[in-house]
Design an enzyme around this catalytic site. Sequence first.
Site, PDB file in Angstrom:
ATOM      1  N   ASP A  12      10.665  -7.689   0.736  1.00  0.00           N
ATOM      2  CA  ASP A  12       9.288  -7.397   0.323  1.00  0.00           C
ATOM      3  C   ASP A  12       8.734  -6.378   1.314  1.00  0.00           C
ATOM      4  O   ASP A  12       9.342  -6.131   2.366  1.00  0.00           O
ATOM      5  CB  ASP A  12       8.463  -8.705   0.360  1.00  0.00           C
ATOM      6  N   SER A  13       7.569  -5.837   0.997  1.00  0.00           N
ATOM      7  CA  SER A  13       6.911  -4.948   1.962  1.00  0.00           C
ATOM      8  C   SER A  13       6.502  -5.723   3.212  1.00  0.00           C
ATOM      9  O   SER A  13       6.181  -5.108   4.230  1.00  0.00           O
ATOM     10  CB  SER A  13       5.670  -4.334   1.318  1.00  0.00           C
ATOM     11  N   CYS A  75       8.990  -8.313  -4.591  1.00  0.00           N
ATOM     12  CA  CYS A  75       7.802  -7.476  -4.456  1.00  0.00           C
ATOM     13  C   CYS A  75       7.578  -6.805  -5.816  1.00  0.00           C
ATOM     14  O   CYS A  75       8.465  -6.102  -6.316  1.00  0.00           O
ATOM     15  CB  CYS A  75       8.063  -6.429  -3.379  1.00  0.00           C
ATOM     16  N   GLU A 153      -1.274 -10.222   5.567  1.00  0.00           N
ATOM     17  CA  GLU A 153      -0.402  -9.758   6.656  1.00  0.00           C
ATOM     18  C   GLU A 153      -1.022  -9.972   8.035  1.00  0.00           C
ATOM     19  O   GLU A 153      -0.314  -9.964   9.041  1.00  0.00           O
ATOM     20  CB  GLU A 153      -0.082  -8.266   6.482  1.00  0.00           C
ATOM     21  N   CYS A 185       1.342  -9.901  -7.542  1.00  0.00           N
ATOM     22  CA  CYS A 185       1.782  -9.451  -6.217  1.00  0.00           C
ATOM     23  C   CYS A 185       2.218 -10.691  -5.452  1.00  0.00           C
ATOM     24  O   CYS A 185       1.511 -11.709  -5.473  1.00  0.00           O
ATOM     25  CB  CYS A 185       0.628  -8.765  -5.492  1.00  0.00           C
ATOM     26  N   HIS A 187       2.227 -11.415  -2.454  1.00  0.00           N
ATOM     27  CA  HIS A 187       1.341 -11.849  -1.360  1.00  0.00           C
ATOM     28  C   HIS A 187       0.235 -12.793  -1.866  1.00  0.00           C
ATOM     29  O   HIS A 187      -0.317 -13.570  -1.091  1.00  0.00           O
ATOM     30  CB  HIS A 187       0.657 -10.645  -0.701  1.00  0.00           C
TER      31      HIS A 187
HETATM   32  N1  DGL Z   1       4.208  -8.219  -2.146  1.00  0.00           N
HETATM   33  C1  DGL Z   1       4.048  -6.881  -2.670  1.00  0.00           C
HETATM   34  C2  DGL Z   1       3.953  -6.954  -4.189  1.00  0.00           C
HETATM   35  O1  DGL Z   1       4.376  -7.945  -4.758  1.00  0.00           O
HETATM   36  C3  DGL Z   1       2.932  -6.251  -1.929  1.00  0.00           C
HETATM   37  C4  DGL Z   1       2.683  -4.836  -2.198  1.00  0.00           C
HETATM   38  C5  DGL Z   1       2.134  -4.059  -1.059  1.00  0.00           C
HETATM   39  O2  DGL Z   1       2.777  -4.013  -0.017  1.00  0.00           O
HETATM   40  O3  DGL Z   1       1.076  -3.454  -1.288  1.00  0.00           O
HETATM   41  O4  DGL Z   1       3.511  -6.059  -4.861  1.00  0.00           O
END
Ligand code: DGL
Length: 277
Positions: A12-13, A75, A153, A185, A187
């Site tokens: 993931d990011s 992600c 985050e 998302c 997150h």
């Molecule tokens: N968890 C990522 C997603 O599902 C986050 C995206 C981001 O880093 O903006 O889209």
Amino acid sequence: MSHSCKPIGIFDSGAGGLSVLSELLRLMPKEHYIYFADTANCPYGPKPHSDIIKLVDAITKFLLQKNCKLIVVACNTATAAAIDYLRANYPIPFVGMEPAIKPASQNTKTKSIGVLATAGTFKGRLYIETSRKYASDVNVCYQVGEGLVELVETGKANSPEAEELLHRYVDPMIDCNIDHLVLGCTHYPFLKPVLNKILPANVKVIDPSPAVVLQTQRILHTNNLECVKEGNDTFTEVDFYSSGQINVLRQLLENNIEVDLPINVSYTDNVVLRHNL
Ligand code: DGL
């Protein structure tokens, strides 16, 4: 190591993919997982798809060097930008995030649903096609969740700032009489405690992770890639890598993930990946 006991890669990011990892651990605790958080490049949401492809390409090469047998793109934004590229360029199976528009559209009684996701996810082919296919007769209130990933985050998922921002994003959806809210998302499941305070009781929050994890299990099974550990060999193994600091990941993991088996965890931060951004 037998072929099938190779690790499952997941990335993931940042820490968002932990919401998917927790489901994977619940369903398949005997697998070995390697999680990569691209914390140094988070958030992905506002980035052009061409940049995200370069970032996830480097992560994929890293996970392949670790011998991963399958990769879960945990992600939505990276899935929107890069899943076609990854499947076309690498020989292992990739499982991406699905926007859960279908179950929301099929089950809505008010004929109105909300979708909260990043800008990058809304731009993707998958979101556009799924909406056209399943939500043509439903009112879809969509909202870019700008700033929400950053709150998760920085360990502020359950904070007054998160509550204020979510009110701004979700109140107009409530005014539109939604009865389902799709979390687009990975997150956002960490924001559920605050969302539950804000949303009326009839609004169902949909997290696509359980469906994605079932799909992962199906693909492992079909390709004969499931890890078979027996007897005293049963434990859960997770190796975490981050291109930045690992502390929030660690904190979210400790507070949110429960595993039945003994767990071996390792953490490595500040991993430098090469990509020509
Ligand atoms: N968890 C990522 C997603 O599902 C986050 C995206 C981001 O880093 O903006 O889209």
